[in-house]
Design a protein around this motif. Structure first.
Motif, PDB file in Angstrom:
ATOM      1  N   ALA A 103     -27.726 -13.127 -27.148  1.00  0.00           N
ATOM      2  CA  ALA A 103     -28.724 -13.853 -26.363  1.00  0.00           C
ATOM      3  C   ALA A 103     -29.987 -13.039 -26.100  1.00  0.00           C
ATOM      4  CB  ALA A 103     -28.110 -14.307 -25.041  1.00  0.00           C
ATOM      5  N   CYS A 104     -29.837 -11.745 -25.853  1.00  0.00           N
ATOM      6  CA  CYS A 104     -30.997 -10.921 -25.528  1.00  0.00           C
ATOM      7  C   CYS A 104     -31.936 -10.759 -26.728  1.00  0.00           C
ATOM      8  CB  CYS A 104     -30.546  -9.562 -25.009  1.00  0.00           C
ATOM      9  SG  CYS A 104     -29.723  -9.653 -23.411  1.00  0.00           S
ATOM     10  N   PHE A 105     -31.371 -10.448 -27.891  1.00  0.00           N
ATOM     11  CA  PHE A 105     -32.193 -10.338 -29.098  1.00  0.00           C
ATOM     12  C   PHE A 105     -32.825 -11.686 -29.441  1.00  0.00           C
ATOM     13  CE2 PHE A 105     -31.079  -6.300 -31.675  1.00  0.00           C
ATOM     14  CZ  PHE A 105     -31.127  -5.538 -30.514  1.00  0.00           C
ATOM     15  N   GLU A 106     -32.052 -12.746 -29.355  1.00  0.00           N
ATOM     16  CA  GLU A 106     -32.568 -14.079 -29.657  1.00  0.00           C
ATOM     17  C   GLU A 106     -33.684 -14.458 -28.695  1.00  0.00           C
ATOM     18  OE1 GLU A 106     -29.038 -16.407 -29.444  1.00  0.00           O
ATOM     19  OE2 GLU A 106     -28.472 -16.056 -31.554  1.00  0.00           O
ATOM     20  N   GLY A 107     -33.520 -14.098 -27.423  1.00  0.00           N
ATOM     21  CA  GLY A 107     -34.549 -14.395 -26.431  1.00  0.00           C
ATOM     22  C   GLY A 107     -35.847 -13.696 -26.740  1.00  0.00           C
ATOM     23  N   PHE A 108     -35.754 -12.419 -27.144  1.00  0.00           N
ATOM     24  CA  PHE A 108     -36.966 -11.667 -27.481  1.00  0.00           C
ATOM     25  C   PHE A 108     -37.654 -12.273 -28.702  1.00  0.00           C
ATOM     26  CE2 PHE A 108     -39.364  -8.330 -29.585  1.00  0.00           C
ATOM     27  CZ  PHE A 108     -40.067  -7.760 -28.530  1.00  0.00           C
ATOM     28  N   ILE A 109     -36.872 -12.586 -29.717  1.00  0.00           N
ATOM     29  CA  ILE A 109     -37.431 -13.185 -30.940  1.00  0.00           C
ATOM     30  C   ILE A 109     -38.138 -14.497 -30.641  1.00  0.00           C
ATOM     31  CG2 ILE A 109     -36.792 -14.258 -33.158  1.00  0.00           C
ATOM     32  CD1 ILE A 109     -34.491 -12.152 -33.275  1.00  0.00           C
ATOM     33  N   ASN A 110     -37.582 -15.252 -29.698  1.00  0.00           N
ATOM     34  CA  ASN A 110     -38.155 -16.561 -29.342  1.00  0.00           C
ATOM     35  C   ASN A 110     -39.286 -16.479 -28.326  1.00  0.00           C
ATOM     36  OD1 ASN A 110     -36.362 -17.912 -31.053  1.00  0.00           O
ATOM     37  ND2 ASN A 110     -34.791 -18.050 -29.462  1.00  0.00           N
ATOM     38  N   GLY A 111     -39.657 -15.269 -27.938  1.00  0.00           N
ATOM     39  CA  GLY A 111     -40.826 -15.107 -27.075  1.00  0.00           C
ATOM     40  C   GLY A 111     -40.557 -15.096 -25.582  1.00  0.00           C
ATOM     41  N   GLU A 112     -39.287 -15.033 -25.181  1.00  0.00           N
ATOM     42  CA  GLU A 112     -38.990 -14.975 -23.741  1.00  0.00           C
ATOM     43  C   GLU A 112     -39.472 -13.645 -23.166  1.00  0.00           C
ATOM     44  OE1 GLU A 112     -34.973 -15.841 -22.606  1.00  0.00           O
ATOM     45  OE2 GLU A 112     -34.721 -17.277 -24.254  1.00  0.00           O
ATOM     46  N   LYS A 113     -39.925 -13.670 -21.924  1.00  0.00           N
ATOM     47  CA  LYS A 113     -40.375 -12.449 -21.266  1.00  0.00           C
ATOM     48  C   LYS A 113     -39.189 -11.487 -21.101  1.00  0.00           C
ATOM     49  CE  LYS A 113     -44.435 -13.959 -18.678  1.00  0.00           C
ATOM     50  NZ  LYS A 113     -44.625 -15.260 -19.323  1.00  0.00           N
ATOM     51  N   VAL A 114     -39.460 -10.209 -21.334  1.00  0.00           N
ATOM     52  CA  VAL A 114     -38.412  -9.198 -21.240  1.00  0.00           C
ATOM     53  C   VAL A 114     -37.836  -9.134 -19.831  1.00  0.00           C
ATOM     54  CG1 VAL A 114     -37.971  -6.707 -21.343  1.00  0.00           C
ATOM     55  CG2 VAL A 114     -39.261  -7.831 -23.167  1.00  0.00           C
ATOM     56  N   ILE A 115     -38.672  -9.315 -18.816  1.00  0.00           N
ATOM     57  CA  ILE A 115     -38.198  -9.282 -17.432  1.00  0.00           C
ATOM     58  C   ILE A 115     -37.150 -10.359 -17.186  1.00  0.00           C
ATOM     59  CG2 ILE A 115     -40.017 -10.791 -16.547  1.00  0.00           C
ATOM     60  CD1 ILE A 115     -38.550  -7.715 -14.731  1.00  0.00           C
ATOM     61  N   ASP A 116     -37.282 -11.494 -17.885  1.00  0.00           N
ATOM     62  CA  ASP A 116     -36.302 -12.581 -17.745  1.00  0.00           C
ATOM     63  C   ASP A 116     -35.051 -12.306 -18.581  1.00  0.00           C
ATOM     64  OD1 ASP A 116     -38.015 -14.010 -16.042  1.00  0.00           O
ATOM     65  OD2 ASP A 116     -39.023 -14.973 -17.726  1.00  0.00           O
ATOM     66  N   ILE A 117     -35.255 -11.757 -19.767  1.00  0.00           N
ATOM     67  CA  ILE A 117     -34.130 -11.456 -20.661  1.00  0.00           C
ATOM     68  C   ILE A 117     -33.184 -10.429 -20.027  1.00  0.00           C
ATOM     69  CG2 ILE A 117     -33.481 -10.427 -22.877  1.00  0.00           C
ATOM     70  CD1 ILE A 117     -36.151 -11.461 -23.986  1.00  0.00           C
ATOM     71  N   LEU A 118     -33.775  -9.428 -19.377  1.00  0.00           N
ATOM     72  CA  LEU A 118     -32.975  -8.311 -18.855  1.00  0.00           C
ATOM     73  C   LEU A 118     -32.726  -8.395 -17.349  1.00  0.00           C
ATOM     74  CD1 LEU A 118     -34.613  -5.363 -20.856  1.00  0.00           C
ATOM     75  CD2 LEU A 118     -32.635  -6.773 -21.467  1.00  0.00           C
ATOM     76  N   GLN A 119     -32.910  -9.581 -16.791  1.00  0.00           N
ATOM     77  CA  GLN A 119     -32.758  -9.764 -15.345  1.00  0.00           C
ATOM     78  C   GLN A 119     -31.408  -9.264 -14.838  1.00  0.00           C
ATOM     79  OE1 GLN A 119     -35.476 -11.165 -13.593  1.00  0.00           O
ATOM     80  NE2 GLN A 119     -34.421 -10.366 -11.825  1.00  0.00           N
ATOM     81  N   ASN A 120     -30.351  -9.540 -15.587  1.00  0.00           N
ATOM     82  CA  ASN A 120     -28.998  -9.141 -15.168  1.00  0.00           C
ATOM     83  C   ASN A 120     -28.348  -8.172 -16.152  1.00  0.00           C
ATOM     84  OD1 ASN A 120     -28.924 -10.928 -12.811  1.00  0.00           O
ATOM     85  ND2 ASN A 120     -28.860 -12.599 -14.315  1.00  0.00           N
ATOM     86  N   ALA A 121     -29.179  -7.451 -16.886  1.00  0.00           N
ATOM     87  CA  ALA A 121     -28.658  -6.520 -17.891  1.00  0.00           C
ATOM     88  C   ALA A 121     -28.024  -5.296 -17.222  1.00  0.00           C
ATOM     89  CB  ALA A 121     -29.780  -6.078 -18.824  1.00  0.00           C
ATOM     90  N   PRO A 122     -27.073  -4.651 -17.881  1.00  0.00           N
ATOM     91  CA  PRO A 122     -26.473  -3.435 -17.316  1.00  0.00           C
ATOM     92  C   PRO A 122     -27.501  -2.311 -17.247  1.00  0.00           C
ATOM     93  CG  PRO A 122     -25.784  -3.752 -19.590  1.00  0.00           C
ATOM     94  CD  PRO A 122     -26.504  -5.005 -19.194  1.00  0.00           C
ATOM     95  N   TYR A 123     -27.249  -1.368 -16.371  1.00  0.00           N
ATOM     96  CA  TYR A 123     -28.160  -0.232 -16.243  1.00  0.00           C
ATOM     97  C   TYR A 123     -27.370   1.047 -15.984  1.00  0.00           C
ATOM     98  CZ  TYR A 123     -27.527  -0.678 -11.155  1.00  0.00           C
ATOM     99  OH  TYR A 123     -26.984  -0.733  -9.887  1.00  0.00           O
ATOM    100  N   TYR A 124     -28.059   2.162 -16.150  1.00  0.00           N
ATOM    101  CA  TYR A 124     -27.449   3.457 -15.861  1.00  0.00           C
ATOM    102  C   TYR A 124     -28.509   4.346 -15.230  1.00  0.00           C
ATOM    103  CZ  TYR A 124     -29.664   4.640 -20.371  1.00  0.00           C
ATOM    104  OH  TYR A 124     -30.551   4.806 -21.402  1.00  0.00           O
ATOM    105  N   TYR A 125     -28.141   5.553 -14.885  1.00  0.00           N
ATOM    106  CA  TYR A 125     -29.097   6.501 -14.300  1.00  0.00           C
ATOM    107  C   TYR A 125     -29.202   7.745 -15.156  1.00  0.00           C
ATOM    108  CZ  TYR A 125     -29.637   4.089  -9.805  1.00  0.00           C
ATOM    109  OH  TYR A 125     -29.950   3.178  -8.825  1.00  0.00           O
ATOM    110  N   GLU A 126     -30.400   8.311 -15.170  1.00  0.00           N
ATOM    111  CA  GLU A 126     -30.595   9.629 -15.745  1.00  0.00           C
ATOM    112  C   GLU A 126     -31.099  10.546 -14.636  1.00  0.00           C
ATOM    113  OE1 GLU A 126     -32.674  10.059 -19.415  1.00  0.00           O
ATOM    114  OE2 GLU A 126     -31.533   8.470 -20.417  1.00  0.00           O
ATOM    115  N   VAL A 127     -30.645  11.791 -14.665  1.00  0.00           N
ATOM    116  CA  VAL A 127     -31.026  12.755 -13.639  1.00  0.00           C
ATOM    117  C   VAL A 127     -31.668  13.968 -14.313  1.00  0.00           C
ATOM    118  CG1 VAL A 127     -30.246  14.127 -11.674  1.00  0.00           C
ATOM    119  CG2 VAL A 127     -29.016  12.016 -12.298  1.00  0.00           C
ATOM    120  N   PRO A 128     -32.943  14.257 -14.029  1.00  0.00           N
ATOM    121  CA  PRO A 128     -33.584  15.437 -14.612  1.00  0.00           C
ATOM    122  C   PRO A 128     -32.921  16.723 -14.126  1.00  0.00           C
ATOM    123  CG  PRO A 128     -35.212  13.922 -13.680  1.00  0.00           C
ATOM    124  CD  PRO A 128     -33.870  13.472 -13.205  1.00  0.00           C
ATOM    125  N   VAL A 129     -32.883  17.714 -15.004  1.00  0.00           N
ATOM    126  CA  VAL A 129     -32.389  19.042 -14.648  1.00  0.00           C
ATOM    127  C   VAL A 129     -33.579  19.999 -14.710  1.00  0.00           C
ATOM    128  CG1 VAL A 129     -30.816  20.916 -15.243  1.00  0.00           C
ATOM    129  CG2 VAL A 129     -30.101  18.542 -15.577  1.00  0.00           C
TER     130      VAL A 129
END
Length: 300
Positions: A103-129
């Protein structure tokens, strides 16, 4: 005449309300970035999880120092010589080859805004050293939530330590965006695509902009791309993935697009326009009121 005055005053009030709503929506960039970047409590848990991790990433960064490009040229000799920067959130752009989510790739190809495509997408954290001696960024550590617990999943990360340190601080992100001509931001995200290609995403005045944080897929580091330019590069690659092919790891596709990727200045001048129009309406109402009083005085 009273009806006309009431109508004008009603229009003026509605117009003033519209201006107030516009100003309310014009939130400072730093606040928009902080809102995306996760809550303080979660960040503290992430940082604590890193320090208590059985993988001991700081210890191993020192033990295998000679294998890590940036840290190998520093004078650090113990994990006590290192400190952690602020954790920052990265949204994962789900790939069908890894997440079985078309769905995410298809949404991007079809012109959907990224903010809408990734509204509920998983996330992680990075911590600078950083080095304790002078706060020099030398690496970063990635943590993902596994079964309700934040676990160290990667170190050092793909992103250049200096850039990682910059994007961990909202005020520095604001400086970066302004240096690239972006003066207002309505929505902001830091996105990772294909486990190794990171970019900043902003939605400004309903227009999308993309800023790669590393080279890859024919894009340039810290260059502003419009949605059309980014679409021209990534939509064909995503279509290939949907047909069963894989994206190159971390990018690396050169000269995919020959678009003119000029920096786009999207400074918002709407405030000036609204003030001018508001002033004009007020002057018009005042003149009508004066003329009405003069006519009334003459009839008396």
């Amino acid at each position: 005449m009273k009806k006309i005055m009431c109508l004008i005053l009603t229009v003026l009030m509605a117009f003033s309300l519209s201006i107030s709503t516009t100003y309310a929506a014009n939130v400072p960039m730093k606040e928009v970035i902080e809102k995306f970047d996760g809550n303080v409590e979660e960040k503290n848990v992430v940082k604590d999880s890193l320090l208590k991790s059985g993988m001991q990433p700081l210890k191993y960064l020192i033990k295998f120092k000679k294998d890590f490009k940036v840290i190998q040229n520093t004078d650090v000799s113990s994990e006590e010589d290192l400190i952690l920067g602020q954790p920052y959130k990265v949204v994962d752009f789900p790939s069908p080859t890894l997440d079985n989510n078309r769905a995410c790739f298809e949404g991007f190809i079809n012109g959907e805004k990224v903010i809408d495509i990734l509204q509920n997408a998983p996330y992680y954290y990075e911590v600078p050293v950083l080095t304790k001696k002078n706060n020099t960024p030398v690496s970063s550590v990635q943590l993902k939530k596994e079964n309700g617990v934040w676990e160290v999943t990667l170190y050092p990360c793909y992103m250049d330590p200096e850039i990682s340190y910059i994007v961990s601080q909202p005020e520095k992100v604001v400086e970066l965006l302004k240096s690239l001509g972006i003066e207002t931001v309505d929505k902001y995200m830091l996105v990772n695509l294909n486990r190794g290609y990171d970019f900043l995403y902003t939605l400004s005045d309903n227009k999308e902009y993309f800023i790669p944080l590393e080279k890859g897929f024919g894009t340039e580091l810290l260059k502003v791309y419009t949605r059309d330019q980014f679409q021209a590069i990534f939509a064909p690659l995503m279509e290939k993935v949907l047909r069963g092919e894989e994206l190159p790891t971390g990018g690396g596709v050169a000269n995919v697009s020959k678009n003119d990727n000029k920096t786009v200045n999207i400074k918002n001048n709407n405030e000036i326009i609204y003030i001018a129009l508001s002033f004009g309406v007020i002057v018009a109402v005042s003149l009508i009121y004066i003329v009405r009083n003069k006519i009334k005085h003459k009839t008396l």
